[in-house]
Write an enzyme that holds these catalytic residues in place. Structure first.
Site, short mmCIF file in Angstrom:
data_model
loop_
_atom_site.label_atom_id
_atom_site.label_comp_id
_atom_site.label_asym_id
_atom_site.label_seq_id
_atom_site.Cartn_x
_atom_site.Cartn_y
_atom_site.Cartn_z
N ASP A 82 0.82 -1.22 0.00
CA ASP A 82 0.00 0.00 0.00
C ASP A 82 0.85 1.26 0.00
OD1 ASP A 82 0.80 -0.63 2.70
OD2 ASP A 82 -0.65 0.83 3.42
N GLU A 177 0.28 -1.32 5.58
CA GLU A 177 1.31 -0.88 6.52
C GLU A 177 1.09 0.56 6.91
OE1 GLU A 177 5.22 0.75 7.91
OE2 GLU A 177 3.97 1.41 6.27
#
Ligand SMILES: [Zn+2]
Length: 410
Positions: A82, A177
């Site tokens: 991400d 994350e």
């Protein structure tokens, strides 16, 4: 040897995978699920074994079997899919070859945004490098697609060069994350390695095995609102209690006044009116005892304020978010030494500094796999000024390959 690194990286950054804090799903966004399947296919095509996508936690995992008779410890390499909370739609990377280390790089066609030495003195470190920047409208996503591209390329190199000895290696690419939840569901039984590295650090040489320990506290305050004209000795203003609460915290222990190993209380949210108020803090410290003392301070202030009233008006809800991985990693420093040695053999100066934040490795270390963090190369992450050097990305690939190789000597 690195011919696929740049095309791979460009392909990844052009794929939008921003995470979403407000989502209830894992991964938090469908674009991450789609990207995970792209990576799964690529790992299979490279020739890794047991490649699969775990739909419970959003991690793609693959295995490179050992090619040595020796019994060596297995290693994991981990990166996140991400990107941070900044526009990531239509990433349009610009490539600047042979950067001269001083001139201003114009990002957008309106010349509104530039990378210049005054604002970004770190540009001086990149003389003669090929830099990849944004076009000023998005972030780049080198955090952490550089990490994914580097791990992928290192696996390709190990597969194509079977004379480089290595033990069993596992790779994992995971979601979310940036919203702090990606590693919560990490499956250490499935990712069954002796130790691992996240490849999610910044500039050349970064090697990190200390993070903050972290907690979050929410303070709910119940006031008593009456007409201000007749409020004497009756009104309890929840906002005033919030101010009193904050004023009992040490004024210098805030993010904007601390660095290095100095911890802090960070007031994130303050909402309210005389009747009720809510505050939210994050609490950070590298040292476990100081961390505990900070949390005790929050509880102590709650008690102090409540003592003024015949029933409690201030209520603290606090929980731990993650812990300093150092406590886990210190038990076996050979993992850090291995990375250090790999860098030194490649003429890279290891830069070992405490992280003023957490990494996925903070959580994974406590789940049972010691996991320090290696540089991935990105600079100015999480915004339009993000850039990365191709040469530093190549070095990161070298470090991964070298760690795998040196590990067979231990
Ligand atoms: Zn990252």
């Amino acid at each position: 040897m690195y011919e696929n690194l740049l095309p791979r990286f460009l392909r990844y950054v052009k794929t939008e995978t921003r995470s979403d804090e407000t989502s209830q799903t894992t991964p938090s966004t469908q674009t991450q699920v789609d990207f995970a399947h792209v990576l799964k296919k690529e790992l299979e095509e490279l020739g890794l074994s047991d490649v699969f996508y775990n739909e419970k936690n959003g991690f793609v995992i693959g295995t490179l079997p050992s090619n040595t008779e020796k019994k060596v410890r297995s290693i994991g390499f981990i990166a996140h899919m991400d990107t941070a909370d900044f526009n990531a739609v239509g990433v349009n990377p610009q490539i600047i070859e042979n950067y001269d280390g001083e001139s201003t790089i114009i990002l957008d066609s309106n010349e509104q945004y530039t990378l210049n030495i005054k604002d970004f003195p770190n540009l001086k470190n990149y003389k003669d490098h090929t830099l990849i920047t944004t076009d000023g409208s998005t972030l780049l996503g080198a955090d952490d697609k550089a990490g994914i591209a580097e791990i992928m390329t290192a696996m390709e190199i190990l597969i194509k060069n079977p004379m480089i000895p290595h033990g069993e290696i596992k790779v994992a690419f995971g979601p979310d994350e940036e919203i702090g939840v990606g590693a919560d569901k990490f499956d250490v039984e499935q990712f069954n390695v002796d130790f691992a590295y996240t490849v999610d650090g910044g500039p050349l040489g970064e090697l990190q095995y200390e993070t903050f320990s972290a907690a979050q506290a929410t303070i709910s305050i119940q006031g008593k609102n009456v007409h201000p004209g007749t409020a004497k000795d009756t009104m309890i203003n929840a906002l005033q209690l919030a101010i009193d609460f904050h004023n009992q915290l040490p004024a210098d222990e805030v993010p904007e006044k601390t660095e290095g190993y100095e911890g802090f209380f960070h007031l994130l949210v303050l909402n309210g009116n005389p009747e009720e108020a809510t505050m939210s803090y994050i609490i950070r410290d590298h040292d476990r005892e100081k961390f505990a003392a900070r949390k005790a301070k929050i509880m102590e202030i709650q008690e102090n304020l409540n003592r003024r009233f015949d029933h409690p008006r201030v209520k603290v809800t606090m929980y731990d978010q993650y812990y300093n991985m150092r406590e886990v990693i210190e038990k076996d420093m050979s993992i850090v030494e291995l990375a250090k040695q790999a860098m030194m053999e490649l003429a890279i100066e290891p830069v070992i500094e405490p992280v003023r934040g957490g990494t996925d490795g903070s959580k994974i270390s406590y789940l049972g796999i010691p996991t320090p963090n290696l540089f991935a190369g990105g600079e100015n992450m999480h915004g339009r000024f993000e850039f990365v050097s191709l040469q530093v990305m190549e070095k990161a690939v070298d470090v991964i390959v070298k760690i795998a190789e040196l590990n067979t000597n231990s």
